[in-house]
Design an enzyme around this catalytic site. Structure first.
Site, short mmCIF file in Angstrom:
data_model
loop_
_atom_site.label_atom_id
_atom_site.label_comp_id
_atom_site.label_asym_id
_atom_site.label_seq_id
_atom_site.Cartn_x
_atom_site.Cartn_y
_atom_site.Cartn_z
N ASP A 209 0.83 -1.21 0.00
CA ASP A 209 0.00 0.00 0.00
C ASP A 209 0.87 1.26 0.00
OD1 ASP A 209 -2.82 0.96 0.44
OD2 ASP A 209 -1.91 1.87 2.21
N GLU A 259 14.35 -15.36 0.91
CA GLU A 259 14.61 -16.40 1.93
C GLU A 259 13.57 -17.52 1.81
OE1 GLU A 259 14.21 -14.45 5.73
OE2 GLU A 259 15.75 -12.97 5.23
C1 GLC Z 1 -4.20 3.04 -0.63
C2 GLC Z 1 -5.44 2.19 -0.51
C3 GLC Z 1 -6.57 3.05 -0.07
C4 GLC Z 1 -6.22 3.62 1.29
C5 GLC Z 1 -4.91 4.38 1.25
C6 GLC Z 1 -4.38 4.65 2.62
O1 GLC Z 1 -4.28 3.95 -1.64
O2 GLC Z 1 -5.68 1.53 -1.73
O3 GLC Z 1 -7.78 2.35 -0.02
O4 GLC Z 1 -7.24 4.48 1.71
O5 GLC Z 1 -3.91 3.64 0.59
O6 GLC Z 1 -3.92 3.47 3.21
#
Ligand code: GLC
Length: 546
Positions: A209, A259
């Protein structure tokens, strides 16, 4: 045709948004046992892998992207034992399992942040996050002018234990999502541990993310983005996106994954432009894949499609990575609706009851199917977002009282946000909540039209969107299109785009006119192609040989 052994180079990966996929216990929120029970349908659909959005312990202020324990399952979704059962079932069906990892920020409920608050100024605990003194005579102004992606300032001031106003902490997203300080080795060590925890538990990979956000420029200088940027994409000069230091982190993680053998992967959610910069994330010693959001943002029109496909294949190839393709996910307006909107609204802004003009569902679905047929023929790895195989449109008529996306609240309702693409999906037309939940409960209300899109109303029905996806995925596998090389075809009509990939000729008509088709057997058609003619907003796959 290139022979590849790395599964992820050609895989079709299905995004499961757990809270909206299948609810087994009737609380209106999807869960892991619900996923396990429905996995055979995904196998039947013909995908190779699933990616699950976060199901870890979380207060759910950003639908789980605010993690309070990275190594446990939130009771809303089940238990670690439920995860193991889901993983075993997926692997038993030959499906790989990718999970979401959220390293830019934790939840403010995480004990690491709570300890940072209580430990006080100058402590090791506080050094885990980005705390800074405020500006102004009394520190009453934020340390800089950065705005949160969800709207409003990116800083929140804390109150010290003795009641005095304290410093501010940075949150590029919601105030409940404090950013980690990745200059601190302690943070690196924690995340190596988290990766190993899940790798030992048998996951095949991580979708990372905000993979462009972890490192911020020293000194946190003021920055005013140009209007209209998406999740940081075209603001490549921002002091919090795409900093060179992030690559050190992924080189380190690459080694951690190694790993566990050669098959585990990292996929970057990095809103970075241009593509030549995004490919830094997938250099041979970093991640395996990066989402191609440039492709997602491309309008349904021949010239820009050709440009983005060419650029993607060229740029990703330079670093030996596969291109990826994606049209929908949990952050954007479903492409079934988006492609009927010209120009498309900004990423993350959403559409709602007051949006005008509204997308025409029939036009949107026709374009979406045509766009999907085009995408699934391209070489590389493709992502499908749950519900698109049913042709679900964006849910537009959600009442304000039902909305949950922090974007809606942090912009004072000015932006609807992302709830419209997150509504629980329909399985059986005649069951409560269209089969999503045994009690009929649903955390976001399902539109009245949902039973029409239910899986059981489409299965075995020639021409249904579900059968069209199944056919497309089966043919993609049969002809190994994911590993194909494409050769462009030329057309007199500027709205038409096409290519050959092995024995398959793909022709997409993005315009309104009708196009003469070459000879050959139509193996797949996103709409109806009669008498050797291809109508507007339609894509065909024609078998020309073999
Ligand atoms: C990313 C995710 C989104 C979230 C953001 C903060 O873009 O896809 O849904 O709100 O990160 O974590």
């Amino acid at each position: 045709m290139t022979q590849t052994t790395d599964w992820w180079r050609t895989a079709v990966i299905y995004q499961v948004y757990p809270r909206s996929f299948a609810d087994s216990n009737g609380d209106g929120i999807g869960d892991l046992p619900g996923i396990t029970a429905r996995l055979p349908h995904l196998k039947d659909l013909g995908v190779d892998a699933i990616w699950l959005s976060p199901f870890m312990t979380s207060p759910q202020h950003d639908a789980g992207y605010d993690v309070a324990d990275y190594c446990d399952v939130d009771p809303l979704f089940g238990t670690l034992a439920d995860f193991d059962a889901m993983r075993d079932a997926a692997h038993g069906l030959g499906l790989k399992v990718i999970i979401d990892l959220v390293p830019n920020h934790s939840s403010s409920d995480h004990h690491w942040f709570q300890e940072a608050l209580t430990a006080g100024p100058g402590s090791e605990e506080r050094a885990r996050y980005i705390f800074r003194e405020g500006k102004g005579e009394l520190g009453e102004l934020p340390p800089n002018n950065w705005d949160s992606v969800f709207g409003g300032p990116a800083w929140t001031r804390i109150t010290e234990q003795d009641g005095t106003p304290g410093p501010w902490y940075l949150h590029l997203f919601d105030t409940s999502q404090p950013d980690f300080d990745w200059t601190n080795e302690w943070v690196h060590e924690q995340f190596r541990g988290i990766l190993r925890f899940w790798l030992e538990r048998g996951v095949d990979g991580f979708r990372v993310d905000v993979a462009h956000g972890l490192v911020k420029v020293d000194g946190l200088p003021d920055y005013t983005p140009a209007p209209g940027g998406s999740m940081g994409g075209d603001t490549s000069d921002a002091p919090y996106w795409a900093q060179p230091g992030v690559h050190e982190i992924y080189r380190d993680w690459h080694k951690v994954l190694a790993e566990f053998g050669p098959d585990r992967i990292l996929t970057a959610e990095a809103w970075v432009n241009p593509l030549s910069k995004l490919t830094d994330w997938v250099r041979p010693d970093e991640m395996q894949q990066a989402f191609n959001f440039g492709y997602l943002e491309t309008p349904w029109a021949a010239a820009p499609l050709r440009k983005v496909v060419d650029a993607s294949i060229t740029e990703f190839s330079k670093v030996g990575a596969p291109s990826t393709w994606v049209l929908s996910n949990h952050d954007v307006i479903r492409h079934t609706s988006r492609l009927a909107l010209v120009p498309p609204p900004l990423q993350g802004s959403g559409i709602g009851p007051d949006t005008e003009p509204k997308p025409d569902d029939a036009v949107g679905l026709r374009r979406a199917r045509a766009a999907t047929a085009f995408m699934l023929a391209l070489p590389g790895s493709a992502y499908i977002y749950q519900g698109e195989e049913l042709g679900l449109p964006e849910a537009i008529d959600l009442p304000d009282s039902a909305r949950q996306d922090p974007t809606f609240f942090r912009t004072g309702g000015e932006l609807y946000g992302r709830d419209g693409c997150r509504v629980p999906i329909p399985w059986e037309a005649d069951s409560p909540a269209s089969g999503f939940s045994p009690t009929g409960s649903s955390w976001l209300p399902q539109p009245k039209s949902w039973p029409l899109y239910a899986r059981d109303a489409q299965v075995g029905v020639p021409g249904s969107t579900l059968e069209f996806y199944r056919d497309a995925l089966a043919l993609r596998h049969e002809h190994d299109l994911g590993a194909g090389d494409i050769d462009w075809l030329t057309f007199d009509d500027p709205d038409v785009i096409g290519f050959t990939s092995g024995a398959v000729t793909v022709i997409a008509n993005t315009g309104a006119g009708t196009v003469e088709l070459p000879a050959g057997r139509i193996a797949l058609c996103s709409g109806e192609a009669g008498d050797g003619k291809l109508p507007g907003d339609t894509t065909v796959w024609i078998l020309t040989a073999g």
